[in-house]
Design an enzyme around this catalytic site. Sequence first.
Site, mmCIF file in Angstrom:
data_model
loop_
_atom_site.group_PDB
_atom_site.id
_atom_site.type_symbol
_atom_site.label_atom_id
_atom_site.label_comp_id
_atom_site.label_asym_id
_atom_site.label_seq_id
_atom_site.Cartn_x
_atom_site.Cartn_y
_atom_site.Cartn_z
ATOM 1 N N CYS A 80 -11.130 -8.094 -8.576
ATOM 2 C CA CYS A 80 -10.457 -7.563 -9.857
ATOM 3 C C CYS A 80 -10.025 -8.649 -10.829
ATOM 4 C CB CYS A 80 -9.152 -7.034 -9.346
ATOM 5 S SG CYS A 80 -9.397 -5.495 -7.972
ATOM 6 N N HIS A 86 -4.138 -6.953 -14.794
ATOM 7 C CA HIS A 86 -4.916 -6.037 -13.816
ATOM 8 C C HIS A 86 -4.128 -4.707 -13.557
ATOM 9 C CE1 HIS A 86 -7.360 -4.228 -10.958
ATOM 10 N NE2 HIS A 86 -6.721 -4.516 -9.800
ATOM 11 N N ASN A 127 -7.083 2.046 -10.647
ATOM 12 C CA ASN A 127 -7.468 0.971 -10.228
ATOM 13 C C ASN A 127 -9.221 0.794 -10.329
ATOM 14 O OD1 ASN A 127 -8.256 -1.692 -9.435
ATOM 15 N ND2 ASN A 127 -6.837 -1.609 -7.839
HETATM 16 O O1 UT7 Z 1 -6.840 -4.331 -7.240
HETATM 17 C C1 UT7 Z 1 -6.843 -5.033 -5.909
HETATM 18 C C2 UT7 Z 1 -5.568 -5.062 -5.382
HETATM 19 N N1 UT7 Z 1 -4.796 -3.813 -4.945
HETATM 20 C C3 UT7 Z 1 -3.854 -3.723 -4.963
HETATM 21 O O2 UT7 Z 1 -2.847 -4.459 -5.705
HETATM 22 C C4 UT7 Z 1 -2.900 -2.669 -4.117
HETATM 23 C C5 UT7 Z 1 -1.672 -3.247 -3.582
HETATM 24 N N2 UT7 Z 1 -0.741 -2.411 -3.134
HETATM 25 C C6 UT7 Z 1 -0.351 -1.195 -3.161
HETATM 26 O O3 UT7 Z 1 -0.464 -1.056 -4.286
HETATM 27 C C7 UT7 Z 1 0.568 -0.539 -2.274
HETATM 28 O O4 UT7 Z 1 0.936 -1.324 -1.092
HETATM 29 C C8 UT7 Z 1 0.188 0.939 -1.926
HETATM 30 C C9 UT7 Z 1 0.138 1.675 -3.116
HETATM 31 C C10 UT7 Z 1 -1.365 0.600 -1.263
HETATM 32 C C11 UT7 Z 1 0.827 1.404 -0.896
HETATM 33 O O5 UT7 Z 1 2.196 1.465 -1.067
HETATM 34 P P1 UT7 Z 1 3.437 1.190 -0.438
HETATM 35 O O6 UT7 Z 1 4.707 1.537 -1.069
HETATM 36 O O7 UT7 Z 1 3.004 -0.242 -0.127
HETATM 37 O O8 UT7 Z 1 3.284 2.082 0.958
HETATM 38 P P2 UT7 Z 1 3.368 1.806 2.308
HETATM 39 O O9 UT7 Z 1 1.796 1.057 2.692
HETATM 40 O O10 UT7 Z 1 4.231 1.154 2.826
HETATM 41 O O11 UT7 Z 1 3.467 3.081 3.094
HETATM 42 C C12 UT7 Z 1 4.468 3.763 2.965
HETATM 43 C C13 UT7 Z 1 4.310 5.182 3.634
HETATM 44 C C14 UT7 Z 1 3.696 5.046 4.896
HETATM 45 O O12 UT7 Z 1 4.145 5.882 5.777
HETATM 46 P P3 UT7 Z 1 5.292 5.894 7.012
HETATM 47 O O13 UT7 Z 1 4.544 4.654 7.830
HETATM 48 O O14 UT7 Z 1 6.269 4.964 6.324
HETATM 49 O O15 UT7 Z 1 5.695 7.131 7.644
HETATM 50 C C15 UT7 Z 1 2.180 5.404 4.687
HETATM 51 O O16 UT7 Z 1 1.595 5.931 5.713
HETATM 52 O O17 UT7 Z 1 3.790 6.065 2.879
HETATM 53 C C16 UT7 Z 1 2.417 6.447 3.597
HETATM 54 N N3 UT7 Z 1 1.136 6.408 2.984
HETATM 55 C C17 UT7 Z 1 0.957 7.605 2.096
HETATM 56 N N4 UT7 Z 1 1.750 8.660 2.068
HETATM 57 C C18 UT7 Z 1 1.155 9.756 0.997
HETATM 58 C C19 UT7 Z 1 0.320 5.702 2.281
HETATM 59 N N5 UT7 Z 1 -0.663 6.150 1.709
HETATM 60 C C20 UT7 Z 1 0.037 7.397 1.282
HETATM 61 C C21 UT7 Z 1 -0.586 8.286 0.295
HETATM 62 N N6 UT7 Z 1 0.194 9.493 0.237
HETATM 63 N N7 UT7 Z 1 -1.699 8.169 -0.460
#
Ligand code: UT7
Length: 307
Positions: free
Chosen positions: A108, A232, A262
């Site tokens: 990215c 980004h 993204n």
């Molecule tokens: O461009 C390259 C670089 N990429 C990035 O910069 C991405 C960086 N990371 C992020 O943007 C975020 O970490 C994510 C958007 C990927 C995830 O957000 P988060 O706030 O860190 O969520 P999390 O991974 O802590 O997940 C929270 C909860 C989990 O459930 P539990 O364990 O709390 O029950 C996940 O399983 O949300 C759940 N979850 C979802 N729920 C609904 C994860 N993805 C989804 C989804 N829909 N799409």
Amino acid sequence: MGARFIGWGTAVPDRVVTNDELSQTLDTSDQWITERTGIKERRIGGSARTLGAEAGRRALADAGVEPGDVDFLILATTTPDRITPATATLVAHDLGLSCPAMDLNAACSGFMYAVRTAYGLIETGTRRVLVMGAENLSRWTDWNDRNIAVLLADGAGAAVLEHDPTENDLLSFCLGAEGADADLLTCEHGGYIEMDGKEVFRRAVRVVVDSAEKALTAAGVTADQLSLVVPHQANIRIIQAACQRLNVEMDRAVVVLDRYGNTSSASIPLAVADARAHDRIHKGDYALLTGFGAGMTWASAVVRWSR
Ligand code: UT7
């Protein structure tokens, strides 16, 4: 010696995929995606070649530059059409260029790495460089993986950089790479993109702030002098956290991820083009362009627009 941006162009596929559409096949919701990422919809389709060629054609037209007057093409992509040949050679053919053409993979951060490389070429005598980020991330996305499918999308953005003896848009750079973090965001041959989202998030904020501060210091520009931050477009919460640490209010940040998701190396030129379309870029203004991605790589540049 200086290098100026003299034209910009973008291309996105026609097909719009909304959060609600994804929610029909994935255990997710518009509310979760909007709150956790800021993304509302994304564009899916095309290839790095088709999108790159379209964006490049528009950038050349915007710059008023004929294909024969381009001296180098650098195409940043994480998702080339094939392993070889370089997608840049195909785009050069499509555009009727007759110059060296190469791909660059810095994930990215790719567009900013391409701009830095173009600047180096211009410093050593190359006159005009077409730089672009072109991505077909949907091809490497597991559409059953809600951790990834809600984030990634397709698109391209391009710019023409031209040597100028008197004016210079690119005041400073800070680029880096930390291969020890490579496993946080990967895609194996024939596989799908996988990511430790939480850890990438933490490190992204850190490297954006750190590289931005270094680029600002090198340029002799302070954060309050910036009229725009063009980050980004991965997650609105990353942009908010980075802006807060840099003491930049969100109304100075350019955000297009709500419409495009993204798009990796295409996201910064897509955001610059959006800022231009909304008359947010003026001669003499300072801007910070900053990216991060798999590798992990990062790249910040301080720009003073000359047009
Ligand atoms: O461009 C390259 C670089 N990429 C990035 O910069 C991405 C960086 N990371 C992020 O943007 C975020 O970490 C994510 C958007 C990927 C995830 O957000 P988060 O706030 O860190 O969520 P999390 O991974 O802590 O997940 C929270 C909860 C989990 O459930 P539990 O364990 O709390 O029950 C996940 O399983 O949300 C759940 N979850 C979802 N729920 C609904 C994860 N993805 C989804 C989804 N829909 N799409």
